[in-house]
Scaffold this active site. Structure first.
Site, mmCIF file in Angstrom:
data_model
loop_
_atom_site.group_PDB
_atom_site.id
_atom_site.type_symbol
_atom_site.label_atom_id
_atom_site.label_comp_id
_atom_site.label_asym_id
_atom_site.label_seq_id
_atom_site.Cartn_x
_atom_site.Cartn_y
_atom_site.Cartn_z
ATOM 1 N N GLN A 1 -3.342 12.702 -1.110
ATOM 2 C CA GLN A 1 -3.500 12.098 0.209
ATOM 3 C C GLN A 1 -2.206 12.200 1.015
ATOM 4 O OE1 GLN A 1 -4.548 8.127 -1.279
ATOM 5 N NE2 GLN A 1 -6.551 8.352 -0.325
ATOM 6 N N ASP B 1 -0.703 9.937 2.600
ATOM 7 C CA ASP B 1 -0.916 8.501 2.589
ATOM 8 C C ASP B 1 0.329 7.762 3.069
ATOM 9 O OD1 ASP B 1 -2.419 6.284 2.155
ATOM 10 O OD2 ASP B 1 -2.169 6.233 -0.013
ATOM 11 N N HIS C 1 1.761 3.520 4.217
ATOM 12 C CA HIS C 1 1.500 2.100 4.405
ATOM 13 C C HIS C 1 2.604 1.522 5.270
ATOM 14 C CE1 HIS C 1 -0.774 3.180 0.797
ATOM 15 N NE2 HIS C 1 -1.673 2.348 1.312
ATOM 16 N N LYS D 1 -11.505 -1.114 9.139
ATOM 17 C CA LYS D 1 -10.762 0.137 9.320
ATOM 18 C C LYS D 1 -11.259 0.893 10.534
ATOM 19 C CE LYS D 1 -13.753 2.578 6.018
ATOM 20 N NZ LYS D 1 -13.830 3.533 4.901
ATOM 21 N N HIS E 1 -2.926 0.443 5.998
ATOM 22 C CA HIS E 1 -3.166 1.650 5.195
ATOM 23 C C HIS E 1 -3.579 2.754 6.157
ATOM 24 C CE1 HIS E 1 -3.973 -0.922 1.467
ATOM 25 N NE2 HIS E 1 -4.079 -1.792 2.455
#
Length: 663
Positions: A402, A404, A406, A490, A536
């Site tokens: 990912q 990704d 945060h 989300k 996230h």
């Protein structure tokens, strides 16, 4: 005399009808055109048959083909039932199980009496289905008791249906639908008034596969027949054209032709990247690193394996364990005899996601309100235990990476951070030529956290999209009840590709639950401890899936900056070999990914081969080009070639090979 019922129509007008009247009666009273066009009805918001009697005052909306989503759902549902009726007419003794509608059609699972069905059976089944549609058989609803249902199915030798009926809840109406007077199936409905409401030329049976009863491999193997169904032939033809185009663009086929990657049984759901495929990956990774560096993220790397206690604390062990690969924390037995593992060790798990590890990084050392927002990014490799049957090329895998990140922030920073992410995602998707829609997925039924937390999180995401100017019809803004994660609502980005398919890719989630569960805190301006909010977020989603989408979107003809081989210098005659080698050296010196093709083959053969490999530029050189210092450029997909000096061609390619964010 019974009191008349008041039925309110969408325009606010009210019709008074006798108890027992139906939506069909009201459609007929309004006019013959509507009576003919009506397919079903919404009564107080519930989709029902036109023949369902009113029992009280109600709001009524009649459903016609103009209500396309609902009409398609009804049509596909009916096609599935007609498929089952046709199969039992042609193959006596076949048991029926169940068959739902799907996103583009329907399927039905059968237990054949003699042999599994094959695709050779489909034309005859289609013909029988058209016969049933042509008969315009009324579809009639009845309410039965559980005992009636079980008795009927046992009488008919329908053991699968009898098993299913025995498990249906007895405290709700159990309904069957008759097709004419000679065939029935149990079903909640609703259905169209009759089979003749379907267009006999608007469906096609597409394939046959095996399927286990109730999805359990320990149960009987059934024959599943798939079909696609639409409201009219024009829609069907358009869908079949899309399928043909999608087959040409299939990333698995192109991945093989372009020598990008392969998959094999020794590593179910994990990708073997070949050098050319991994070049695409590296370009995407470099692009994303430039994007996140410019947006103030700091890159981290976290462990692949963590103790199960960490996953218990985060909540994933209870909510997500069936999708995790778990491993014992012990050295396996190396002797030939005895079990490999004792069964007494503590459990660990391969990470299915990166977020708990990022919280652990945040917790290292005291954090102040001045340190926030803290944006932690990771190209994080994750593993999820997907069922074998669900795996699909690069689109659904077990091991994936990912893009990704945060973001740990204060309450007053949330809207700013989400807005900044919306603007970053917008730039990225536009660099790849995608249009997109943006959705807000709201709280699911099973969730952590209080109602107040969810109210706040949803309103913050909504406000950020509004401030970014994306909560508009142009961006397909929509709110999706019940589709959030168990810990947070989300935002979702749905990309539209070159043939109109949509792919859910990017996401950002506003989470107050995980920081609480993992005890993340910072010292506020008041000197007290406070919980950060955790955002996230991802843009590609996963590198594997995003590359698969890119391959299909561009039909393998990737933008030059992403192409594994950007140019090939191909000779017409061997006399030009030395010049081709010189040209290749200059291309490489300019930073262009280039190769040469000096084989003793006809130039048309070379052109075809490099076209299949989707090389953007072919630089053809012969004796004349060698003498004049030129090249004949062939651009992928174009018929004509252009002769130009080598240095000019290199300058052209160098500009095209530059990533969009560097131009």
């Amino acid at each position: 005399m019974s009191e008349l019922l008041k039925i309110t129509l969408p325009d606010g007008s009210v019709r008074e009808v006798a108890p027992g009247s139906t939506p069909a009666d009201i459609a007929a009273a309004i006019g013959p055109g509507l009576a003919k066009a009506a397919l079903a009805a919404r009564v107080d918001g519930e989709l029902v048959d036109l023949s369902r009697p009113f029992t009280a005052d109600a709001a009524l909306a009649l459903v016609t083909a103009k209500d396309e989503a609902e009409a398609l759902e009804l049509a596909r549902h009916d096609f599935a039932h007609i498929l089952a009726e046709a199969v039992q007419a042609l193959f006596p003794g076949t048991q029926i199980t169940f068959g739902p509608s799907t996103d583009d059609g329907f399927y039905y699972d059968f237990a054949p009496a003699e042999r599994p069905f094959t695709e050779e059976d489909l034309p005859a089944i289609e013909a029988q289905m058209r016969k049933i549609i042509g008969a315009n058989k009324p579809l009639r609803r009845e309410v039965w008791s559980r005992e009636q249902l079980i008795s009927r199915w046992k009488q008919q030798g329908e053991s699968f249906k009898a098993e299913w009926a025995a498990e249906l809840p007895g405290d709700e109406p159990l309904t069957v639908y008759w097709s004419g007077d000679d065939w029935l199936d149990m079903c909640r409905g609703p259905h169209l008034p009759s089979t003749g409401k379907l267009d006999p030329n608007a469906f096609k049976l597409t394939r046959v596969s095996g399927a286990y009863w109730r999805g359990d491999q320990n149960n009987a193997m059934l024959s599943r027949i798939y079909g696609t169904g639409w409201l009219n032939k024009k829609q069907l033809d358009a869908h079949m054209t899309r399928l043909e185009e999608a087959a040409k663009r299939d990333h698995r086929k192109l991945g093989n032709e372009m020598d990008l990657f392969h998959l094999q049984a020794e590593a179910h759901g994990s990708v073997f990247w070949h050098p050319k495929g991994y070049l695409i990956w590296r370009e995407l990774e470099a692009y994303m690193r430039r994007a996140i560096d410019g947006a103030g993220y700091r890159e981290v790397k976290t462990p692949q394996v963590m103790d199960a206690r960490q996953w218990e604390q985060s909540g994933h062990w209870g909510k997500y364990r069936e999708n995790m690969f778990v491993i014992p924390d012990e050295v396996p037995n190396v002797d030939d005899e005895g079990p490999v593992i004792s069964g007494e060790a503590d459990w660990m798990a391969l990470k299915p996601m990166n977020c708990p590890a990022h919280v652990l990084i945040f917790r290292q050392g005291l954090k102040s309100y001045r340190d926030l927002p803290m944006r932690l990014y990771e190209n994080g490799c994750c593993h999820r235990n997907e069922p074998h049957g669900a795996l699909h090329g690069l689109m659904r895998v077990r091991q994936f990476t990912q893009d990704d990140a945060h973001i740990f922030c204060r309450e007053d920073q949330i809207v700013d951070e989400v807005q900044a992410f919306c603007e970053l995602a917008d730039r990225v998707y536009k660099h790849f030529g995608f249009t997109y829609s943006i959705k807000l997925a709201l709280r699911p039924e099973k969730r952590f956290g209080t109602e107040e937390m969810w109210d706040m999180a949803e309103s913050e995401l909504r406000a950020a999209v509004v401030r970014a100017g994306l909560a508009t019809e142009e961006y397909g803004w929509e709110e999706l009840p019940g589709e959030g994660a168990f810990y947070a609502p989300k935002l979702e980005w749905h990309l539209t590709d070159a043939i109109g398919r949509t792919w859910q890719v990017g996401t950002i989630q506003s989470d107050r639950v995980l920081p609480e569960r993992l005890d993340a805190n910072y010292v506020g301006e008041d000197g007290e401890k406070h919980r950060p909010v955790m955002l996230h977020r991802a843009i590609f989603g996963s590198y594997e899936r995003f590359i698969g989408i890119l391959i299909e979107h561009f039909a393998g003809r990737l933008p030059v900056w992403l192409a594994p081989v950007q140019a090939v210098v191909a000779t017409i005659v061997s006399d030009a070999d030395d010049y081709a080698v010189e040209a290749l050296a200059k291309l490489k010196a300019a930073g262009i990914r280039a190769e040469s093709d000096l084989r003793n083959e006809k130039i048309n053969y070379k052109v075809r081969e490099h076209s299949v490999a989707k090389v953007p530029y072919l630089l053809v050189v012969g004796k004349r080009e060698a003498e004049e210092g030129t090249v004949a450029i062939r651009i992928l997909g174009e018929q004509h070639q252009k002769v130009m000096p080598l240095d000019e061609a290199i300058a052209l390619l160098k500009g095209e090979a530059l990533a969009p964010d560097l131009k």
